[in-house]
Design a protein around this motif. Sequence first.
Motif, short mmCIF file in Angstrom:
data_model
loop_
_atom_site.label_atom_id
_atom_site.label_comp_id
_atom_site.label_asym_id
_atom_site.label_seq_id
_atom_site.Cartn_x
_atom_site.Cartn_y
_atom_site.Cartn_z
N ASP A 85 0.84 -1.20 0.00
CA ASP A 85 0.00 0.00 0.00
C ASP A 85 0.87 1.26 0.00
O ASP A 85 0.72 2.16 0.82
N LEU B 260 -2.40 -3.96 -2.50
CA LEU B 260 -3.24 -2.76 -2.45
C LEU B 260 -4.35 -2.95 -1.42
O LEU B 260 -5.04 -3.98 -1.42
N THR C 45 -7.83 -2.00 -0.42
CA THR C 45 -8.98 -1.38 -1.08
C THR C 45 -9.70 -0.41 -0.16
O THR C 45 -10.31 0.55 -0.63
N SER D 164 -7.45 2.22 -3.05
CA SER D 164 -6.76 1.72 -4.23
C SER D 164 -7.28 0.33 -4.58
O SER D 164 -7.84 -0.37 -3.73
N VAL E 279 -5.40 0.57 -10.90
CA VAL E 279 -4.05 0.58 -11.44
C VAL E 279 -4.07 0.15 -12.90
O VAL E 279 -3.39 0.73 -13.75
N ASN F 33 -6.85 7.64 0.75
CA ASN F 33 -5.45 7.88 0.37
C ASN F 33 -5.26 9.21 -0.36
O ASN F 33 -4.19 9.47 -0.90
#
Length: 512
Positions: free
Chosen positions: A104, A198, A200, A204, A209, A415
């Motif tokens: 992450d 990642l 979530t 992300s 991505v 994020n």
Amino acid sequence: MTVFILVSGVFTGPYVWDETAAALTAAGAEVHAVALTGLGAGRPPADAAVGLETHIADVLAVIDSVGRVAGREIVVVGHDYGIHPALGAADRRAESIARIVYLDSGLPENGVPALAAVPDQGVREEVLRAAGESGRRAGAALAPPSRDGWGVWGSTAGVSGAALDRLTALASPQPLGTLLQPLVLTGAAAELPMAGVLCTGNGSSVAMVQTRVGLGEPTLQALADPRVTFFELPTGHWPMLSTPAALAGTLLRAAAGEGHRLTPAGAEQPQPFLLDVPELPRERTGTIDLYPPPSATGPRPAVVLIHGGPVPREARPTPRDWPGMTGYARYAAGQGVVAVTVDHRLHSLDDYARSAADVAEAVERVRADPRVDAGRIALWFFSGSGPLTADWLGKPPPWLRCLAANYPIMAPLPNWGRFDARFRPSEAVAHAGSLPLVLVRAGLETAAIASTVDEFTDAARACGAELEVIDVPHGHHSFETVDPTDESREAVHAAVRAVLHHLCGEDDGSPR
């Protein structure tokens, strides 16, 4: 034997890995949690100059101690800031490293300091201000957050109250030099296999991505290398505290080379719009494409379609040529209204104000077109353009007859850090009055985005806004091009009917 070298992030030390390390050890792995100077290795002397190079040396010392024993595969794991010293050390000992795991975290670049990866602009400014005031003196540091302040650095979803208390109690000031000193890479680490994990719940996902890779973002193209794999964990930014056993299992799979692999940009043709809509002529002027309705007489109502993002500057085709945008535009124009697509400059999270200005300017250009009924305009937002709705919700102009949003992001993701208060649709909707709102909701949306939609719908209903929700229970984000099902098709039909009903009304402008 697999040897995991675990490098923690800002303000934290080896203690954050305790449960994950225990699970890895129980599975037969050897584990070393690195004590970075000042962040778990004891406080340095007040006059000590601690920078990123100091922390790289800390990781190198562990790699070297392990590397003297043959038959061990070393996997270096960097969480959050920890990926910077982890990558810097792996770059200098590439011959000893089997794999790098980005937990992450961002993707550090040569010559770029870790501060650039901090999502919160306010924190970045605070660090630069503190560095200026201290003259970057030895011992200058950024104070750790309070118990309620960890969210600025990433979602604490799943972290228990007790774990959050411990995280806060054991946190150390982050030496400014670790954030300001540029990372120096030789390029050797770029040849190593890597895995991305990642979270979530922090905003992300693998799909996000893949989208950015598919759009051609230059800095991400290496992620489509077959030696790169990805995993998702349904939790916040601190999986070693929220789901340590699941994290351990994921790290073991990553070390074995498992995981999802991305498709390179251009390797696949874009998926078409899910409806077979006829081709219609369009007129391109600057950043705007205008689709006049066939055989229309007199000024017609207009719907302006506003793409999501952020979209890399280098992305080709640009958003107004995406199948979803052109599909909706042709469909709407075929129903007797002027349809418009527009390219706006939402290239990064810092671009929302500029993007909002682009959209407002485009709308005024559309309203000035003699073929457009300037008193009947609908704005239709998609995905990452959701925050832009706040300007129009907060003070709807009289000519705005409907505002629609498909699978929108309606609040900053965890994020994103602290975000411009101007772009808060959940707060602005209280001022929407009688403006009709149409929200298309994807049932298989990522949890982080879905929570922003829930926040918005709760706020809209609480203030009595005129909100119509169209659900696509089995639809993903961008379902129009990834889920060509009857359910998705009916959702598109329903959304267009709803928007054009509000836009055209019951008079002679009602859609055909």
